[in-house]
Design a protein around this motif. Sequence first.
Motif, PDB file in Angstrom:
ATOM      1  N   VAL A 126     -19.315 -46.833 -11.726  1.00 18.12           N
ATOM      2  CA  VAL A 126     -19.564 -46.920 -13.170  1.00 18.12           C
ATOM      3  C   VAL A 126     -20.161 -45.610 -13.659  1.00 18.12           C
ATOM      4  O   VAL A 126     -21.020 -45.022 -12.998  1.00 18.12           O
ATOM      5  CB  VAL A 126     -20.537 -48.086 -13.487  1.00 18.12           C
ATOM      6  N   GLU A 127     -19.686 -45.155 -14.804  1.00 18.33           N
ATOM      7  CA  GLU A 127     -20.180 -43.902 -15.372  1.00 18.33           C
ATOM      8  C   GLU A 127     -20.334 -44.050 -16.879  1.00 18.33           C
ATOM      9  O   GLU A 127     -19.486 -44.678 -17.529  1.00 18.33           O
ATOM     10  CB  GLU A 127     -19.168 -42.795 -15.066  1.00 18.33           C
ATOM     11  N   ARG A 128     -21.401 -43.473 -17.432  1.00 16.13           N
ATOM     12  CA  ARG A 128     -21.588 -43.492 -18.877  1.00 16.13           C
ATOM     13  C   ARG A 128     -20.810 -42.328 -19.471  1.00 16.13           C
ATOM     14  O   ARG A 128     -20.977 -41.186 -19.034  1.00 16.13           O
ATOM     15  CB  ARG A 128     -23.082 -43.371 -19.217  1.00 16.13           C
ATOM     16  N   VAL A 129     -19.926 -42.622 -20.392  1.00 19.51           N
ATOM     17  CA  VAL A 129     -19.076 -41.559 -20.947  1.00 19.51           C
ATOM     18  C   VAL A 129     -19.138 -41.555 -22.467  1.00 19.51           C
ATOM     19  O   VAL A 129     -19.288 -42.606 -23.108  1.00 19.51           O
ATOM     20  CB  VAL A 129     -17.592 -41.717 -20.505  1.00 19.51           C
ATOM     21  N   SER A 130     -19.019 -40.361 -23.032  1.00 21.30           N
ATOM     22  CA  SER A 130     -18.932 -40.212 -24.482  1.00 21.30           C
ATOM     23  C   SER A 130     -17.465 -40.370 -24.871  1.00 21.30           C
ATOM     24  O   SER A 130     -16.588 -39.739 -24.278  1.00 21.30           O
ATOM     25  CB  SER A 130     -19.452 -38.833 -24.891  1.00 21.30           C
ATOM     26  N   ILE A 131     -17.225 -41.230 -25.848  1.00 19.93           N
ATOM     27  CA  ILE A 131     -15.841 -41.504 -26.233  1.00 19.93           C
ATOM     28  C   ILE A 131     -15.550 -40.842 -27.569  1.00 19.93           C
ATOM     29  O   ILE A 131     -16.132 -41.228 -28.593  1.00 19.93           O
ATOM     30  CB  ILE A 131     -15.578 -43.026 -26.278  1.00 19.93           C
ATOM     31  N   ASP A 132     -14.678 -39.837 -27.503  1.00 18.69           N
ATOM     32  CA  ASP A 132     -14.265 -39.124 -28.711  1.00 18.69           C
ATOM     33  C   ASP A 132     -15.463 -38.468 -29.408  1.00 18.69           C
ATOM     34  O   ASP A 132     -15.408 -38.154 -30.597  1.00 18.69           O
ATOM     35  CB  ASP A 132     -13.586 -40.120 -29.672  1.00 18.69           C
ATOM     36  N   LEU A 143     -18.065 -57.527 -14.591  1.00 18.57           N
ATOM     37  CA  LEU A 143     -19.218 -56.666 -14.285  1.00 18.57           C
ATOM     38  C   LEU A 143     -20.137 -56.535 -15.499  1.00 18.57           C
ATOM     39  O   LEU A 143     -21.364 -56.544 -15.362  1.00 18.57           O
ATOM     40  CB  LEU A 143     -18.707 -55.293 -13.837  1.00 18.57           C
ATOM     41  N   ALA A 144     -19.532 -56.440 -16.675  1.00 16.91           N
ATOM     42  CA  ALA A 144     -20.328 -56.349 -17.910  1.00 16.91           C
ATOM     43  C   ALA A 144     -21.216 -57.582 -18.058  1.00 16.91           C
ATOM     44  O   ALA A 144     -22.409 -57.478 -18.340  1.00 16.91           O
ATOM     45  CB  ALA A 144     -19.406 -56.198 -19.117  1.00 16.91           C
TER      46      ALA A 144
END
Length: 267
Positions: free
Chosen positions: A53-59, A77-78
């Motif tokens: 799992v990775e925290r990503v910035s979307i757009d 998982l959420a």
Amino acid sequence: MRILLTNDDGILAPGLVALHAAVADLGEVSVVAPASPQSAAGHGITVGGELAVERVSIDGKFWGLSVEGRPADCVKLAFRALLPKMPELVLSGINAGANTGINVLYSGTVAAAAEGAMLGAKAVAFSLSTGGDLDFTRAARYCRAVLEILLEGNLESGHLVNVNVPRLKEGGPAGICIARQSVAAVDEKYTGRRDAEGRDHYQLTDWYGFLNPTAESDVAAVERGYITLTPLHVDLTDSSRLESLSQLPWKRAMEKIEAPRRRRGKR
Ligand code: MN
């Protein structure tokens, strides 16, 4: 309202970005979606392996958690580990490509929503037909309008609705049609080749067509330009056959099953 947004086209897909923008004001939106495209993953999950799992910035607009797994993995998982509180509404999409007819069974988009419904949330899957302008912003506006009515209406915890937007053209959709899922078979093609070692390889092509879908089905209605809504449930039982199946001579099977024990008993 706590909303979980997911998809099967991957966390950076434009359909997810557009749906996020269209529903952001409805509540607290969390995004948990596959790290890579997972179309046609169906309801597969990852067993015997880890989910990175990775925290990503979307757009550059919002944050989400990308999961190296299947769409259904993301929702499980959420609910079980990633989110502090259970989501009340799971939205999946907007998928690039309709999920009508038997494609519902292959769809990761629908499976992700179904997983949400199985875990007790209200769930809606959204898909946009290809073949027209893939304008997800416009499609998301339609999805939002549909969602508002669903939430006003009788959408309950555990309910799953499959929404399909027809291919976009000038003038907008013909209307909104509540339609049954088509069970029409699909015609499709594989291409083949033989490699240098003499091994054969086959690949499913993009081309497919539904064989005689009934006029009132989701397949036909989307084709006619309607936004379709299909209520789905995860109970695959064919109720019409429960009775006839129960009338077969099951006693004889039990006699066979129990015969060795009886023989042992005699000795
Ligand atoms: Mn997809």
